[in-house]
Design an enzyme around this catalytic site. Structure first.
Site, PDB file in Angstrom:
ATOM      1  N   GLN A 379       0.844  -1.189   0.000  1.00 20.90           N
ATOM      2  CA  GLN A 379       0.000   0.000   0.000  1.00 20.90           C
ATOM      3  C   GLN A 379       0.880   1.240   0.000  1.00 20.90           C
ATOM      4  O   GLN A 379       1.900   1.290   0.680  1.00 20.90           O
ATOM      5  CB  GLN A 379      -0.915   0.020   1.225  1.00 20.90           C
ATOM      6  N   GLY A 380       0.504   2.235  -0.789  1.00 17.96           N
ATOM      7  CA  GLY A 380       1.242   3.493  -0.836  1.00 17.96           C
ATOM      8  C   GLY A 380       0.296   4.671  -0.866  1.00 17.96           C
ATOM      9  O   GLY A 380      -0.919   4.527  -0.678  1.00 17.96           O
ATOM     10  N   VAL A 385      -2.137  -2.508  -3.703  1.00 14.34           N
ATOM     11  CA  VAL A 385      -1.859  -3.569  -4.663  1.00 14.34           C
ATOM     12  C   VAL A 385      -2.310  -4.905  -4.085  1.00 14.34           C
ATOM     13  O   VAL A 385      -1.997  -5.230  -2.933  1.00 14.34           O
ATOM     14  CB  VAL A 385      -0.360  -3.641  -5.011  1.00 14.34           C
ATOM     15  N   LYS A 400      -3.259  -3.138  -9.095  1.00 15.74           N
ATOM     16  CA  LYS A 400      -3.087  -1.874  -8.379  1.00 15.74           C
ATOM     17  C   LYS A 400      -4.381  -1.073  -8.466  1.00 15.74           C
ATOM     18  O   LYS A 400      -4.835  -0.723  -9.549  1.00 15.74           O
ATOM     19  CB  LYS A 400      -1.930  -1.063  -8.968  1.00 15.74           C
ATOM     20  N   ASP A 500      11.614   7.324  -7.994  1.00 16.27           N
ATOM     21  CA  ASP A 500      11.342   6.665  -6.709  1.00 16.27           C
ATOM     22  C   ASP A 500      12.120   5.363  -6.596  1.00 16.27           C
ATOM     23  O   ASP A 500      11.579   4.321  -6.237  1.00 16.27           O
ATOM     24  CB  ASP A 500       9.845   6.414  -6.548  1.00 16.27           C
TER      25      ASP A 500
END
Length: 704
Positions: A379-380, A385, A400, A500
Site C-alpha cells: 500500500q502506498g 496492490v 493496483k 522513486d
C-alpha cells in the site's frame, strides 16, 4: 511510573438551459425550506467529556470492558495505564514498546457543516520513573492515530509510533506530542517536548530544561501536560507544569504554552481517528504510566428531521418540485462527470500506440476475492496492490487499485499508464492491462513471486523470509537494476526518470531476476530538456533523494543515479540509507568514513559471513559512493555504471573525504520553457558528515 491526564475541556443546449432553470428554482425553494431547520453554530459547538482514572482491569475485562485497547507490552495495573510494563528488574523491559487507546474513534471534522474541524483539549499528569539513575529511556507520547494497532520493531527511538521502515511515510496518518528523554542525532536534547507528524523526527521541538522541568529525573516527580487544539484557528498548544501529588487536585494550567504550532489535522490524520498513548524503552528503561485521563472534544450532531411545521409546508408545496429538480440535476451532473472522466481516460488510451488490454471489473474482482485484505501485497500514497489469480488463463497478477480522490486518481492512473505502456525490458515489471469501472481505476501487472528486494535484504520480523540473500544473487540483482535504469535513461525513445528508486520498488521474479517496478512517480521528459518538475514539490523517499532536488524541485537522470547509489550501498551493507551508525546519521557518510580509513570492506553485511567476492564488494561500495556524490555533475552516467558493474571499466576516482554540497546554478532564462516547482523544503547546508533537512514528501510504497 508515568501518567497522563487529558482534558478536552461552455454554451449549453436548450434542454440543458431548462435543467439549469429548474435547478435554480429548486435551489431557492430548498434554501427557503431549510432556513428554520439549519443547525446553528451554537448547536454545532457541543462537547462530550470522558473522565478516567484511577484505572483497573474492569476497563478491559469487567463491566467497563472495551473502553481501552491495550497493545503489545502495555498493561493496566496498579491503578494506571502502563504504556510500558511496570516490572522493575524484568529484563524484558528493554527494547519494548506499547500503546493504549480509547477504543472508539473520534470524528475530527464534519463534512455536513462546511468541513468544520473539531476542537479538543488534553492534559496529562505524568511521572516518568527512571529505573537506572544513570540511563533513561526512551519516552512517551500522546498520539492521534488511524487504527488500533502498533508497528513492529517500534521500540527504542521510535517511541511505539513508527519503525525504521515506515518512519516519515505519509500513510502513517498520525500526530503525536512526544515527551522524549533520550537524545538521538536528530533530537534537540534528552529532555524535550515535540510535535511529531508521521515521524519521530519532530516538526517542532522545545527543550524543557529552560523551564526548569525534567521529564525523567531521579526519583518520583509528577507533571501535568495540556494539549489544546483549536479547530477553527488550526493551532495546537502544549502546556506543562509540576504536580506535587498524584492524588492532589490538578495543578493550575500555565498562562503560556511551551510549544505552539499551526496544524491542519484534516491534511494529516483520518477523519475518524483514535486517541491514546504510546511509549517505548531501549537499552535504557523507564516506567511509563497514565494515572488519569479526561477527554473533552467537540461533537457533531446527527442530522435531525426538520420542524413539523416546515415539514408540512415542504410536503404540501415544495417537496415534489425539489425532488424532481434535484433528481434531474443530480442525474445530469453524475452522467456528465462520469462521461468526462471516461472520455478523458478513453481519449488518452486511444492516443497510446498499441492500446493495452482492458480487463473486465468483475473478472478482477473475482481474481482478488473482492479485493480481500488477505490478498493485499502493498500500500502506498496512490493506491493498494492486491494479488489476483485468473483461473482461465492460469495466471497470477498484481492489481493496483488507485485510492486517492477521483480527480487525482485519474491523473495518477493516466500518468503511470502512459509511461509504462510502451516500456519493454526484461528487467522492468510488465504491464498487462487496465480497468475502469464506475470511477474505480485499476492497473494489472505481472505478479512477482519473490516479492521485493527490500524484504529479502532485511528479513523483517513477521516475514516468511528467514535467510538473507547470497552475494551472488545480490550482485545479479544490482546488475539487473542498472540495465533497467540505463534503458529508461538512454535506450528508450524518450528519456524516462523513475523518481522513486528504492529497494522496496525492485521486484524479484521466480529466478531472482530484478524487475524495476512502481512507476507511479516516473515521468518522461522531452529530449531537449534535462529535468522534470511539478508544482507539488519534491517527491520520493528520504535517503534516496539527491540533495539538489531540495533546492531546485526538479528530478533529473542524475538524481536517479543518486537513488541508485543509495540502493548499491543498501544491498552491500544490509543497512537502510538513513541508518545511524556511530556519529554518522546516514549510511553513506559512514561508508565514506571507512573509505577514508581504507577499511571500506568493513561495511559489507556481516550476515554474509565473508561469503562474498572481495573485488566485487569493493567495486560496488566505491561505485555507490561515486553515485552518491553531492554534486550532480560528478556522478557517473548509467552507460558507465553498467560497464563498471560488469568489470569492464574501472570505478571513477572517489575522494577520501565526502565533498561538500554546492547549490546548483539556476538558469532563470529557462523558466519560461520549463515547468517550475516550489519545494516545501526548509534546509540547512550539508556538511561532510550529516545533513539537516525537514521536508514534506509524497511517499509511494512498493508493488510487491
Amino acid at each position: 511510573m508515568l501518567s497522563l491526564l487529558c482534558n478536552f475541556s461552455p454554451h449549453n443546449k436548450p434542454n440543458m438551459v431548462r435543467r439549469s432553470n429548474v435547478a435554480t428554482i429548486t435551489a431557492i425553494i430548498t434554501i427557503l425550506l431549510l432556513i428554520p431547520a439549519t443547525t446553528s453554530e451554537a448547536q454545532i459547538l457541543k462537547y462530550e467529556e470522558h473522565v478516567y482514572g484511577p484505572f483497573n482491569n474492569s476497563y478491559v475485562f469487567g463491566p467497563l470492558d472495551n473502553v481501552f485497547e491495550v497493545l503489545s507490552n502495555a498493561s493496566i495495573n496498579l491503578g494506571s495505564l502502563q504504556i510500558t510494563p511496570d516490572s522493575i528488574g524484568n529484563i524484558t523491559l528493554r527494547n519494548s514498546s506499547g500503546r493504549i487507546f480509547y477504543s472508539q474513534p473520534f470524528k475530527l471534522w464534519d463534512d455536513d457543516h462546511g468541513g468544520v474541524l473539531a476542537s479538543f483539549n488534553t492534559s496529562f499528569l505524568i511521572n516518568v520513573f527512571r529505573v537506572n539513575p544513570n540511563i533513561p529511556g526512551e519516552g512517551i507520547a500522546f498520539v492521534i492515530a488511524p487504527s488500533l494497532s502498533i508497528p513492529l520493531n517500534s521500540h527504542g527511538e521510535y517511541l511505539g509510533l513508527t519503525n525504521a521502515t515506515i518512519d516519515g511515510n505519509g500513510t502513517n496518518k498520525f500526530v503525536a506530542v512526544e515527551l522524549d528523554t533520550v537524545k538521538q542525532d536528530f533530537d534537540l536534547d534528552d529532555n524535550h517536548i515535540g510535535l511529531d507528524i508521521n515521524s519521530v523526527r519532530s516538526n517542532v521541538s522545545v527543550s524543557l530544561s529552560k523551564f526548569g522541568i525534567q521529564i525523567s529525573p531521579n526519583g518520583t516527580v509528577f507533571h501535568v501536560i495540556w494539549v489544546d487544539y483549536d479547530g477553527e484557528r488550526k493551532i495546537i498548544d502544549v502546556y506543562i507544569a509540576d504536580q506535587d501529588d498524584s492524588n492532589a487536585p490538578i495543578a493550575a494550567k500555565p498562562t503560556k504554552p511551551v510549544l505552539s504550532s499551526s496544524l491542519d489535522l484534516k491534511s494529516v490524520v483520518n477523519q475518524r481517528s483514535y486517541f491514546g498513548f504510546s511509549a517505548s524503552t531501549g537499552v535504557g528503561i523507564e516506567l511509563n504510566c497514565v494515572l488519569r485521563w479526561n477527554i473533552s472534544i467537540m461533537v457533531f450532531p446527527e442530522k435531525k428531521s426538520k420542524d413539523w411545521k416546515y415539514m408540512a409546508i415542504g410536503l404540501g408545496v415544495g417537496v415534489p418540485l425539489v425532488l424532481i429538480g434535484i433528481g434531474g440535476l443530480v442525474y445530469f451532473l453524475l452522467k456528465k462527470k462520469s462521461a468526462n472522466a471516461s472520455d478523458q481516460i478513453m481519449g488518452t488510451l486511444k492516443s497510446l500506440p498499441g492500446t493495452p488490454r482492458e480487463f473486465r471489473y468483475q473478472e478482477l474482482k473475482k481474481a482478488t476475492n473482492n479485493f480481500d485484505e488477505k490478498n493485499k501485497l502493498g500500500q502506498g500514497g496512490y493506491g493498494v496492490v492486491y494479488k489476483g489469480t485468473l483461473p482461465k488463463e492460469n495466471l497470477e497478477v498484481a492489481v493496483k487499485r488507485f485510492s486517492r480522490d477521483k480527480m487525482k486518481s485519474t491523473d495518477d492512473f493516466l500518468s503511470e499508464l502512459t509511461i509504462i505502456n510502451r516500456l519493454r525490458h526484461r528487467h522492468l515489471v510488465r504491464l498487462l492491462g487496465w480497468c475502469h469501472k464506475n470511477g474505480i481505476l485499476l492497473l494489472v501487472y505481472e505478479y512477482m513471486p519473490n516479492g521485493s528486494l527490500d524484504s529479502h535484504i532485511f528479513c523483517e520480523e513477521g516475514s516468511s523470509i528467514e535467510t538473507t540473500l547470497s552475494w551472488h544473487l545480490r550482485y545479479k540483482i544490482i546488475s539487473g537494476v542498472a540495465y533497467a535504469l540505463n534503458y529508461l535513461h538512454n535506450e528508450y525513445d524518450q528519456k524516462v526518470i523513475h523518481r522513486d528508486l528504492k529497494a522496496s520498488n525492485i521486484m524479484l521474479d521466480s529466478d531472482f531476476n530484478a524487475r524495476l517496478g512502481d512507476f507511479g512517480l516516473a515521468r518522461a521528459i522531452e529530449n531537449e530538456k534535462t529535468s522534470y518538475a511539478e508544482l507539488e514539490g519534491v517527491h520520493g523517499t528520504m535517503g534516496y533523494i539527491a540533495p539538489e532536488c531540495f533546492h531546485t524541485g526538479k528530478a533529473t537522470r542524475e538524481s536517479d543515479v543518486y537513488g541508485f547509489g543509495a540502493i548499491l550501498l543498501e544491498v552491500v551493507c544490509g543497512q537502510r540509507p538513513w541508518t545511524k551508525i556511530g556519529c554518522y546519521q546516514l549510511l553513506v557518510d559512514w561508508v565514506w568514513f571507512l573509505h577514508r580509513e581504507r577499511r571500506i570492506l568493513e561495511a559489507v553485511d556481516p550476515r554474509l559471513d565473508n561469503n562474498y567476492v572481495i573485488e566485487e564488494a569493493e567495486r560496488i561500495l566505491k561505485l555507490g559512493l561515486a553515485c552518491s556524490h553531492p554534486i550532480a555533475s560528478e556522478r557517473p552516467k548509467m552507460q558507465a555504471i553498467v560497464q563498471i558493474i560488469s568489470g569492464s571499466v574501472a570505478v571513477p576516482h572517489v575522494p577520501h573525504f565526502k565533498p561538500s554540497f554546492v547549490w546548483p546554478s539556476v538558469n532563470f532564462s529557462n523558466f519560461d520553457s520549463e515547468i517550475t516547482a516550489t519545494s516545501t523544503t526548509e534546509f540547512a547546508p550539508f556538511n561532510t558528515q550529516s545533513s539537516s533537512v525537514h521536508i514534506e514528501l509524497s511517499n509511494v510504497s512498493s508493488m510487491t
